[in-house]
Scaffold this active site. Structure first.
Site, PDB file in Angstrom:
ATOM      1  N   ASP A 144       5.218  -1.243  -5.675  1.00  0.00           N
ATOM      2  CA  ASP A 144       5.225  -2.844  -4.511  1.00  0.00           C
ATOM      3  C   ASP A 144       5.773  -4.200  -4.450  1.00  0.00           C
ATOM      4  O   ASP A 144       5.437  -4.480  -5.897  1.00  0.00           O
ATOM      5  CB  ASP A 144       3.682  -3.555  -3.771  1.00  0.00           C
ATOM      6  CG  ASP A 144       2.948  -2.092  -2.699  1.00  0.00           C
ATOM      7  OD1 ASP A 144       3.323  -0.888  -2.646  1.00  0.00           O
ATOM      8  OD2 ASP A 144       1.860  -2.023  -2.337  1.00  0.00           O
TER       9      ASP A 144
ATOM     10  N   LYS B 108       6.032  -4.866   3.832  1.00  0.00           N
ATOM     11  CA  LYS B 108       3.844  -4.859   3.532  1.00  0.00           C
ATOM     12  C   LYS B 108       4.157  -6.353   4.575  1.00  0.00           C
ATOM     13  O   LYS B 108       4.836  -7.048   4.278  1.00  0.00           O
ATOM     14  CB  LYS B 108       3.671  -5.005   2.543  1.00  0.00           C
ATOM     15  CG  LYS B 108       3.018  -5.118   1.945  1.00  0.00           C
ATOM     16  CD  LYS B 108       2.477  -4.511   0.360  1.00  0.00           C
ATOM     17  CE  LYS B 108       0.919  -5.243   0.198  1.00  0.00           C
ATOM     18  NZ  LYS B 108       0.606  -4.964  -1.317  1.00  0.00           N
TER      19      LYS B 108
ATOM     20  N   LYS C 234       3.389  -1.362   6.043  1.00  0.00           N
ATOM     21  CA  LYS C 234       1.858  -1.213   5.263  1.00  0.00           C
ATOM     22  C   LYS C 234       1.187  -2.715   5.774  1.00  0.00           C
ATOM     23  O   LYS C 234       1.539  -3.842   5.090  1.00  0.00           O
ATOM     24  CB  LYS C 234       2.221  -1.224   4.161  1.00  0.00           C
ATOM     25  CG  LYS C 234       0.900  -1.331   2.510  1.00  0.00           C
ATOM     26  CD  LYS C 234       1.146  -1.311   1.347  1.00  0.00           C
ATOM     27  CE  LYS C 234      -0.146  -1.809   0.962  1.00  0.00           C
ATOM     28  NZ  LYS C 234       0.028  -1.795  -0.809  1.00  0.00           N
TER      29      LYS C 234
END
Length: 279
Positions: free
Chosen positions: A145, A207, A240
């Protein structure tokens, strides 16, 4: 088509067209709910998760501990919880990757190690982020990430944002990269731009938040907007949601808006239908 060799001017033109396309579609006006907006492009894959008993639910959770003072004992507890509930990943800082990887191996667990890169500011160089990701993978991470360069995005230096993301994506192949766009800092147009660039750079996920910005975290409106923006990739890029997910009702709301993964430190509580004050 990936826009690998575009000039910044060419990027600006493509992004402007993308923004117009997303905003001109029905369902994003202020009178329409985010969930209805997302459903304009078909039902999100996890929109029908109605209970923590759904076998897909634990596999949608990145069980997270990213505080700077996280101790070895706390990481052990994170691992034990992930093994118990069969969460998809444990998401940790780079210095904790090896510990989590070894703990999962000892338990013969399918839970993966997820590592954050350029976290939480995203202001490092592309080479530094790529190296950090490479080291995390060498230590056992199987998902990365990364935080985008927010300053470059807000300066409309889109070519630099692409290079920043693409460098990490390339260094992680074949493992997936989730790109944290830090929604609380961005306008609607900038959120669309960030998601579009991430998709074109080969990201597997976009995300919402790091959880370190002091904002309210993930919202259904942001998730729906992000889901619409990347929907042209036909499922190759997913959303996400992270930040402030402390109740199962919140989780359901985000699934309905288009999220397929949740980053939260409250996974065990969510599995039992409890509310917490965690990340």
């Amino acid at each position: 088509m990936m826009l690998t060799h575009r000039s910044n001017e060419q990027w600006a033109t493509a992004i402007h067209a993308k923004i117009q396309h997303v905003l001109d579609e029905p369902g994003l006006d202020s009178s329409t709910s985010a969930n209805s907006a997302a459903l304009q492009n078909g039902s999100p894959p996890f929109a029908d998760i109605a209970s923590s008993d759904d076998p897909r639910f634990p596999l949608a959770i990145d069980h997270t501990l990213l505080t700077p003072d996280a101790t070895s004992a706390q990481i052990e507890r994170l691992c034990d919880e992930a093994v118990r509930y069969k969460f998809k990943t444990c998401c940790v800082n780079g210095s904790n990757v090896r510990q989590v990887f070894e703990r999962m191996a000892q338990n013969n667990s399918n839970t993966l190690v997820c590592c954050v890169v350029g976290f939480p500011l995203g202001a490092g160089s592309p080479k530094a982020k790529a190296y950090e990701a490479t080291q995390a993978i060498a230590d056992g991470a199987r998902e990365i990430d990364m935080v985008i360069n927010l300053g470059a995005l807000k300066s409309s230096n889109f070519a630099a944002v692409y290079t920043d993301i693409h460098s990490t994506v390339q260094s992680c192949h074949p493992y997936p990269v989730k790109v944290i766009i830090e929604t609380s800092f961005l306008s609607t147009e900038e959120k669309i731009a960030a998601c579009y660039i991430a998709a074109e750079a080969g990201a597997a996920w976009v995300k919402t938040c790091t959880g370190f910005s002091g904002s309210g975290g993930a919202t259904k409106e942001d998730v729906a907007l992000m889901w619409r923006t990347v929907s042209y990739m036909n499922g190759r890029v997913k959303v996400k949601a992270s930040g402030g997910i402390r109740t199962f009702d919140k989780a359901k709301e985000l699934f309905k808006a288009g999220a397929e993964r949740l980053g939260t430190s409250s996974g065990p509580a969510l599995m039992h239908g409890l509310a917490t004050r965690g990340y």
